[in-house]
Design an enzyme around this catalytic site. Structure first.
Site, PDB file in Angstrom:
ATOM      1  CD  GLU A  48       3.839 -10.771  -8.064  1.00  0.00           C
ATOM      2  OE1 GLU A  48       4.420 -11.492  -7.230  1.00  0.00           O
ATOM      3  OE2 GLU A  48       2.920 -10.000  -7.771  1.00  0.00           O
ATOM      4  CG  ASN A  51       7.630  -4.773  -4.461  1.00  0.00           C
ATOM      5  OD1 ASN A  51       6.952  -3.876  -3.965  1.00  0.00           O
ATOM      6  ND2 ASN A  51       7.249  -6.033  -4.469  1.00  0.00           N
ATOM      7  NE  ARG A  98      -4.331  -8.986   3.215  1.00  0.00           N
ATOM      8  CZ  ARG A  98      -3.704  -8.923   2.056  1.00  0.00           C
ATOM      9  NH1 ARG A  98      -4.370  -8.902   0.933  1.00  0.00           N
ATOM     10  NH2 ARG A  98      -2.397  -8.868   2.011  1.00  0.00           N
ATOM     11  NE  ARG A 140       3.520  -5.378  -6.356  1.00  0.00           N
ATOM     12  CZ  ARG A 140       3.167  -5.987  -5.253  1.00  0.00           C
ATOM     13  NH1 ARG A 140       4.043  -6.185  -4.294  1.00  0.00           N
ATOM     14  NH2 ARG A 140       1.938  -6.395  -5.098  1.00  0.00           N
ATOM     15  CG  HIS A 154      -2.204 -10.905  -5.967  1.00  0.00           C
ATOM     16  ND1 HIS A 154      -3.158 -11.559  -5.231  1.00  0.00           N
ATOM     17  CD2 HIS A 154      -1.211 -10.578  -5.112  1.00  0.00           C
ATOM     18  CE1 HIS A 154      -2.769 -11.626  -3.973  1.00  0.00           C
ATOM     19  NE2 HIS A 154      -1.595 -11.031  -3.871  1.00  0.00           N
TER      20      HIS A 154
END
Ligand code: ADP
Length: 399
Positions: free
Chosen positions: A384, A7, A241, A91, A180
């Site tokens: 993940e 990743n 965010r 990823r 996600h």
């Protein structure tokens, strides 16, 4: 059969090696400050102390070279040589509308990912660099791309089309994509396994609540809506965010504060969320502590965050005409007992009842609803990397 999962971020890189016979984790690590002074690789072999390597790493190829050397290191490694690594799973954040599932990487896949860099200018370039570096260093090892957006490609048009002139979708692919996806897919599959029912029979709402956060509506195994949109800025309130806001605020604040080009983007991505409301931190542990100490803005940040999660749960129940299970996952979802309490408070008329004692748990796959709750509430740690490794085995033709 060993699989390496990579990743790549812009200056960092996370990796894991998994033994896919029993899906066990052999080692994991993190490289930080790639291309910056002070590059460091932190490697953890299962059951052993951390090994730290501090050497200059000029670029991603350099970093991956050190990762591969560490993986085959006689003391800290987990393989005798590189031929033991059967495949690499990467990823990748954005695959646009091109891929609805993972793919084996070919030159035409690389071209498609290059085309998507416009849509994810911060994320796709380092992902691509990571793949290129691995291809150079392991030319004969199959590589698979697993995309954050892929799982959401099953959304119907009414979920992904914005009500702006249609030409912007046609010309620039401005639409909702969702992110996600690997996590939402993993926990929804685990939820079905925990309930002992086929996923094709279930309506599931998955709440991935981390620093970045999103909720998905998964009907009969397919995503039909998710809270993130064209970028990961839409939807829930997050660490830094804003999530959903009235778009008119952007021009209004820009004018009032006479902000330079791009600053609004920075404010909404880096200075908003629970950090923006509380003025304290983006970390929910700090917010929780401050709220307990009586800080009113920290308490407000918690309530605004929870309000938005509840808002989406209600919306998705309406979209799916009910729900069988609600899943909490990721840093906050797995660990923040108080936040899960607030989110699920007073929902008994919707058939959702949290068991406050069962909910006093962290990071463990378990049912946290009461026995008489029509809707099961589940805590499922996300994984993940395992999902990426599974797809990699399948698409590299190793199964
Ligand atoms: P990301 O992958 O998006 O960076 P994570 O899923 O790792 O995010 O979640 C990180 C967040 O989880 C942190 O902001 C932290 O606030 C939160 N978190 C971790 N542990 C706890 C805890 N014990 N209580 C509350 N929040 C926690």
């Amino acid at each position: 059969m060993k699989v390496l999962v990579i990743n790549c971020g812009s200056s960092s890189l996370k990796y894991q090696v998994l033994e896919m016979e029993d899906e066990s984790l052999l080692c994991k690590g993190l490289v930080e400050r790639i291309g910056i002074e002070g590059s460091v690789l932190k490697h953890e072999k299962a059951g052993e102390d951390k090994y730290v390597l501090q050497v200059p790493m000029d670029d991603h190829k350099d970093a991956i070279g050190h990762v591969l050397n560490t993986i085959v290191d006689p003391v800290h490694g987990v393989a005798k040589d590189m031929s033991e690594i059967s495949a690499v799973g990467h990823r990748v954040v954005h695959a646009g509308e091109k891929y609805a599932s993972s793919v084996k990487i070919t030159e035409s896949v690389m071209d498609a990912l290059e085309e998507c860099t416009d849509l994810a200018p911060l994320h796709n370039p380092p992902n691509i660099l990571g793949i290129r570096a691995c291809q150079e260093l392991m030319p004969n090892t199959p590589m698979v791309g697993v995309f954050d957006t892929a799982f959401h490609q099953t959304m119907p048009a009414e979920s992904y089309i914005y009500a702006i002139p249609y030409e912007y979708y046609e010309k620039y692919k401005v639409r909702r994509y969702g992110f996600h996806g690997t996590s939402h897919k993993y926990v929804s599959e685990r939820a079905a396994a925990m309930l002992g029912r086929p996923i094709e029979d279930l309506k599931i709402i998955t709440c991935h609540l981390g620093n970045g956060a999103s909720v998905s509506a998964i009907r009969y195994g397919k995503c039909i809506d998710t809270s993130m949109g064209f970028t990961p800025l839409e939807g829930l309130v997050m660490g830094t965010r804003s999530g959903d806001i009235d778009p008119a605020i952007v021009t209004y604040i820009r004018q009032k504060e006479n902000l330079p080009q791009g600053e609004m983007n920075n404010i909404l991505n880096k200075k908003s969320g629970v950090l923006g409301i509380s003025g304290i931190s983006s970390d929910f542990r700090d917010i929780e502590q401050a709220a307990e100490d009586g800080n009113e803005r920290a308490q407000l940040a918690q309530r605004v965050f929870a309000h938005k999660v509840r808002f989406y749960i209600g919306a998705y129940m309406a979209e799916m005409n009910g729900v069988d299970a609600i899943v909490f996952t990721a840093g906050v979802g797995e660990n923040d007992i108080g936040m899960r309490d607030i989110i699920c408070q007073d929902l008994s008329n919707l058939g959702i009842k949290m068991d406050l004692i069962r909910n006093k748990v962290r990071g463990k796959e378990t049912v946290i609803s009461s026995d008489d709750s029509k809707v099961k509430i589940l805590l499922i740690p996300t994984n993940e990397e395992l999902m990426i490794a599974r797809d990699t085995v399948e698409l590299a033709g190793l199964k």
